[in-house]
Design a protein around this motif. Sequence first.
Motif, mmCIF file in Angstrom:
data_model
loop_
_atom_site.group_PDB
_atom_site.id
_atom_site.type_symbol
_atom_site.label_atom_id
_atom_site.label_comp_id
_atom_site.label_asym_id
_atom_site.label_seq_id
_atom_site.Cartn_x
_atom_site.Cartn_y
_atom_site.Cartn_z
ATOM 1 N N UNK A 77 46.034 48.868 47.275
ATOM 2 C CA UNK A 77 46.011 48.276 45.940
ATOM 3 C C UNK A 77 44.818 48.863 45.187
ATOM 4 N N UNK A 78 45.043 49.572 44.090
ATOM 5 C CA UNK A 78 43.892 50.086 43.354
ATOM 6 C C UNK A 78 43.038 48.949 42.817
ATOM 7 N N UNK A 79 41.746 49.099 42.904
ATOM 8 C CA UNK A 79 40.879 48.035 42.422
ATOM 9 C C UNK A 79 39.498 48.133 43.022
ATOM 10 N N UNK A 80 38.674 47.131 42.756
ATOM 11 C CA UNK A 80 37.279 47.139 43.173
ATOM 12 C C UNK A 80 36.923 45.871 43.937
ATOM 13 N N UNK A 132 36.490 35.303 45.593
ATOM 14 C CA UNK A 132 37.037 35.167 44.245
ATOM 15 C C UNK A 132 37.851 36.415 43.932
ATOM 16 N N UNK A 133 39.109 36.237 43.551
ATOM 17 C CA UNK A 133 39.950 37.359 43.124
ATOM 18 C C UNK A 133 40.164 37.246 41.623
ATOM 19 N N UNK A 134 39.904 38.359 40.934
ATOM 20 C CA UNK A 134 39.921 38.368 39.466
ATOM 21 C C UNK A 134 41.111 39.169 38.946
ATOM 22 N N UNK A 135 41.742 38.659 37.874
ATOM 23 C CA UNK A 135 42.894 39.322 37.255
ATOM 24 C C UNK A 135 42.540 39.768 35.838
ATOM 25 N N UNK A 136 42.714 41.063 35.559
ATOM 26 C CA UNK A 136 42.347 41.640 34.273
ATOM 27 C C UNK A 136 43.350 41.300 33.176
ATOM 28 N N UNK A 137 42.933 41.514 31.950
ATOM 29 C CA UNK A 137 43.791 41.303 30.788
ATOM 30 C C UNK A 137 44.703 42.511 30.552
ATOM 31 N N UNK A 138 45.566 42.386 29.582
ATOM 32 C CA UNK A 138 46.531 43.417 29.192
ATOM 33 C C UNK A 138 45.817 44.743 28.935
ATOM 34 N N UNK A 139 46.281 45.792 29.602
ATOM 35 C CA UNK A 139 45.817 47.176 29.452
ATOM 36 C C UNK A 139 44.438 47.457 30.064
ATOM 37 N N UNK A 140 43.730 46.433 30.488
ATOM 38 C CA UNK A 140 42.325 46.627 30.853
ATOM 39 C C UNK A 140 42.140 47.085 32.300
ATOM 40 N N UNK A 145 30.676 40.946 35.691
ATOM 41 C CA UNK A 145 30.883 39.578 36.170
ATOM 42 C C UNK A 145 31.097 39.548 37.677
ATOM 43 N N UNK A 146 31.876 40.481 38.200
ATOM 44 C CA UNK A 146 32.161 40.512 39.630
ATOM 45 C C UNK A 146 30.887 40.784 40.436
ATOM 46 N N UNK A 147 30.098 41.732 39.973
ATOM 47 C CA UNK A 147 28.832 42.042 40.647
ATOM 48 C C UNK A 147 27.891 40.833 40.577
ATOM 49 N N UNK A 180 29.257 35.362 46.553
ATOM 50 C CA UNK A 180 30.713 35.412 46.614
ATOM 51 C C UNK A 180 31.194 36.838 46.905
ATOM 52 N N UNK A 181 32.225 36.960 47.723
ATOM 53 C CA UNK A 181 32.972 38.214 47.800
ATOM 54 C C UNK A 181 33.940 38.216 46.625
ATOM 55 N N UNK A 182 33.939 39.277 45.833
ATOM 56 C CA UNK A 182 34.798 39.340 44.652
ATOM 57 C C UNK A 182 35.661 40.598 44.699
ATOM 58 N N UNK A 183 36.894 40.461 44.246
ATOM 59 C CA UNK A 183 37.813 41.595 44.248
ATOM 60 C C UNK A 183 38.701 41.525 43.017
ATOM 61 N N UNK A 184 39.057 42.693 42.493
ATOM 62 C CA UNK A 184 39.904 42.747 41.299
ATOM 63 C C UNK A 184 40.877 43.899 41.392
ATOM 64 N N UNK A 185 42.180 43.628 41.543
ATOM 65 C CA UNK A 185 43.173 44.705 41.456
ATOM 66 C C UNK A 185 43.120 45.349 40.076
ATOM 67 N N UNK A 186 43.407 46.644 40.013
ATOM 68 C CA UNK A 186 43.376 47.341 38.725
ATOM 69 C C UNK A 186 44.717 47.996 38.427
#
Length: 274
Positions: free
Chosen positions: A40-43, A56-64, A72-74, A81-87
Amino acid sequence: MRTNPALRPPAVRNGKDAVGHLSAPGPHRVLRGDLGMVGIPGIVFAPEEGLGLPVVVFAHDWLQPADRYADLLRHLASWGFVTAAPSNHRGILPSHPAFAADLRTTLDVCAGVRLGDGRISVDGRRSALVGHGIGAGAALIAANGRARLAALVTIAAAQTHPDVIDSARALTVPALHIAAGKDTVAPAAGHADQIAATTSGPTWLRTLPKASHSGFLDGSHWSDLVLAGGPEAKTRRITRALVTGFLLRHLCDEDRVDVLVDGKVPGTVLADRV
């Protein structure tokens, strides 16, 4: 489970103090990784070490791209917290159910894999979903039927399919909904207000009157040409504090930050409890 007493945030007298403390980086050194290793591409950001950490898993907005939320994740990672965001799902017509499925998968991966050469692990019982814009809607969809979820945060929630209101009805975990008073993309009266009024669990709705829909973003991107507004340092500063305080309270049982959950915070308006 409480945070390590040595790493707990200091006692604060009021909302202004709380924003000052929790908008600043926490005590942990932070590592950055790549979700691509699991397909899964992401950080990913995480404290340098720690076992049984909240995630914490974060979901981006449209096109972002996810990198527009790296600040925010850092920041959350610096507070433990361990944080992750699919891109992915960044096209003009993204699949919201598929986005939600990837959020669930990301939670499962973080909970099931040791990170940082085995020095970092996650307690899946202390997990949260956070999203901005359509990502907030995807987070609501992903939360449905997620028995181990402990909290959810939406930021300037936008409409999705399935409808965010239908998704909100099944939500029973503590939820913070942050709305932007100058949002022309997802006006608070048409989105955050209705979501907050519909959710079944403990719910907080806090509006940032001077914020725009894009004020929560960081850096620049070609999509700024088609979206109203742009990154706002004050909006991001207050949001860092609000999200950190809420997640410390509900994932770490930290009561020293309650003013950021229930109290008066400058630059925000807390709605009457729904």
